[in-house]
Structures are given as C-alpha cells and as structure tokens.
Enzyme design. Structure first.
Site: not given
Ligand SMILES: O=C(CO)[C@@H](O)[C@H](O)COP(=O)(O)O
Length: 232
Positions: A96, A98, A121, A172, A230
């Site tokens: 995950h 941002h 691809d 998000h 891949y």
């Molecule tokens: O999505 C989020 C906040 O919106 C989190 O992913 C933070 O970006 C990181 O949080 P921790 O992994 O440090 O708890």
C-alpha cells in the site's frame, strides 16, 4: 532465527524499496509478506520511519488480523492486508502506498484507462478504482472494510486478481499485490508509472484514444505468454 525470519526479511527488503522508488515519503505506505503454510504475514510496524526499520521489527499477524509475534503495533492497514490474504489465496505479498499520481486518480474516483502498450503489458484492463465506502461500510472498521471494498470492486467488474494485480481505492490510495512481496512492489511501481503517463496523456490531449482492444490482448500475451518471467 525464528520460524518467521524469512518473511520478516522479505517484508523488510520490500518495504525498503518503497522510498528508493519514490513511492512514499515519511511513514506513508506499508508492505507485507505472507507464509501460507504458517498462515501468517510479516508487516511494517505502524508509524516507524523507513530508515529505522529492521527485519526484526516486522510484526507477525495471522489472516484474521491477530498479532502472533512482535512488540510493535502493526501498520494501520493490517486488516486490509489480512482480508485480502484470507480471501485471495494466490497472493503472498501486498503493498500500500500513497504514490502521487495513483493517489490522485484514486481521489478523483477514476479508473486509469489503457492509453498505451506500457499499461497493456501488465493488465488488459483499466486499472480499477474501488468506489468509496457506502454509509453501511463506513460504520465498520475502515481498514477491514477496505479489503472488501477492493474485493467487491473486482467481483463487480468481473476482474481476476491474478491478472490485474493493482487497484485504486476511491478517496484513499493504491494497493498492489503479487506472488511475492518483491513482485507486489514491482506492481506498485508500475501502477504509479502508468498513472503518471495517463495523467500526462490526458493533459496533452483530453480526448486521447484508448489502445485498440485488438492490441491490448496481444501486448499482454507478449509479456505473459508461456515461460514468461512476468508470470512469476
Ligand atoms: O493509508 C494510510 C493513511 O491514510 C496509511 O497507509 C499510512 O500511510 C501509513 O500508516 P502505517 O502503516 O504507518 O500505520
């Protein structure tokens, strides 16, 4: 050495790739690495700067989201990772971030269209954006519901999580996955690169045409055919 050392090392190495690839700043984002035989995953501890991470700090959690080993709080996104590991049994790594452009498309609640072969691809589909949570989901645990937001999006769009290994979560940010944590990081970097190219494409020409369907499948198979790296 513990029985979790191998996934702590894999999770640590994958997490350390995120700042190197400019996919995160400060403590944004997190990566986990799973061992399905043990039924657990190792995940970045919450709020710990990447420069302070060590393999031993990776927290061990089961697929219900329960802490199994470790004295730090697991990432605030842990339940999202747990839900996806529990229901999508072919993935062993989740990322995950941002990252800027993918997060901008998520905040705009838009799928990323296939404008070119770079995108094709890696998947034959637009990179989907999971719609924001409805009022009922918002009443639940945010991170737990985010896992279902992602799975519901793939179910509603008839997508395979084994073919499209990335998603934007509306309002998000992006999540990606793969057979290993390293592959999940690779997919996270591809998602950000494709998101940036698509944004710039629309800036240059707002009605840019999508890549022809006849070419999309051809390009995907060029990279994902028999004996392709891949598919690893
Ligand atoms: O999505 C989020 C906040 O919106 C989190 O992913 C933070 O970006 C990181 O949080 P921790 O992994 O440090 O708890």
């Amino acid at each position: 050495m513990s029985k979790y050392t191998h996934i702590q090392q894999a999770a640590y190495e994958a997490n350390m790739q995120l700042p190197k690839l400019n996919l995160v700043i400060f403590t944004f984002g997190n990566v986990s690495a799973a061992d399905r035989d043990l039924g657990v995953f190792a995940i970045k501890p919450s709020g710990v700067p990447y420069e302070d991470l060590t393999p031993a700090k990776m927290v061990i959690v089961d697929f219900e989201g329960k802490i199994v080993d470790g004295n730090l709080r697991p990432s605030s996104d842990t339940l999202t990772h747990a839900v996806l590991y529990k229901h999508w049994d072919k993935i062993n790594g989740i990322v995950h971030t941002h990252s800027t452009y993918a997060t901008a498309w998520a905040q705009a609640q838009r799928d990323i269209p296939i404008f070119g072969t770079t995108h094709a691809d890696y998947t034959t589909n637009d990179i989907p954006c999971a719609p924001p949570m409805d009022d009922e989901m918002i009443k639940g645990d945010y991170e737990y519901q985010t896992g279902f937001q992602i799975m519901n999006c793939f179910k509603d769009k008839g997508l395979s999580y084994e073919e499209t290994e990335m998603v934007l979560v509306g309002n998000h940010a992006p999540f990606s996955w793969g057979k290993t944590a390293a592959k999940a990081v690779y997919n996270s970097a591809v998602c950000e690169a494709v998101a940036k190219m698509a944004f710039l494409t629309e800036q240059i020409r707002h009605d840019s045409p999508r890549l022809k369907d006849s070419l999309i499948q051809k390009h995907f198979e060029r990279k994902h055919g028999p004996n392709s790296y891949y598919g690893q």
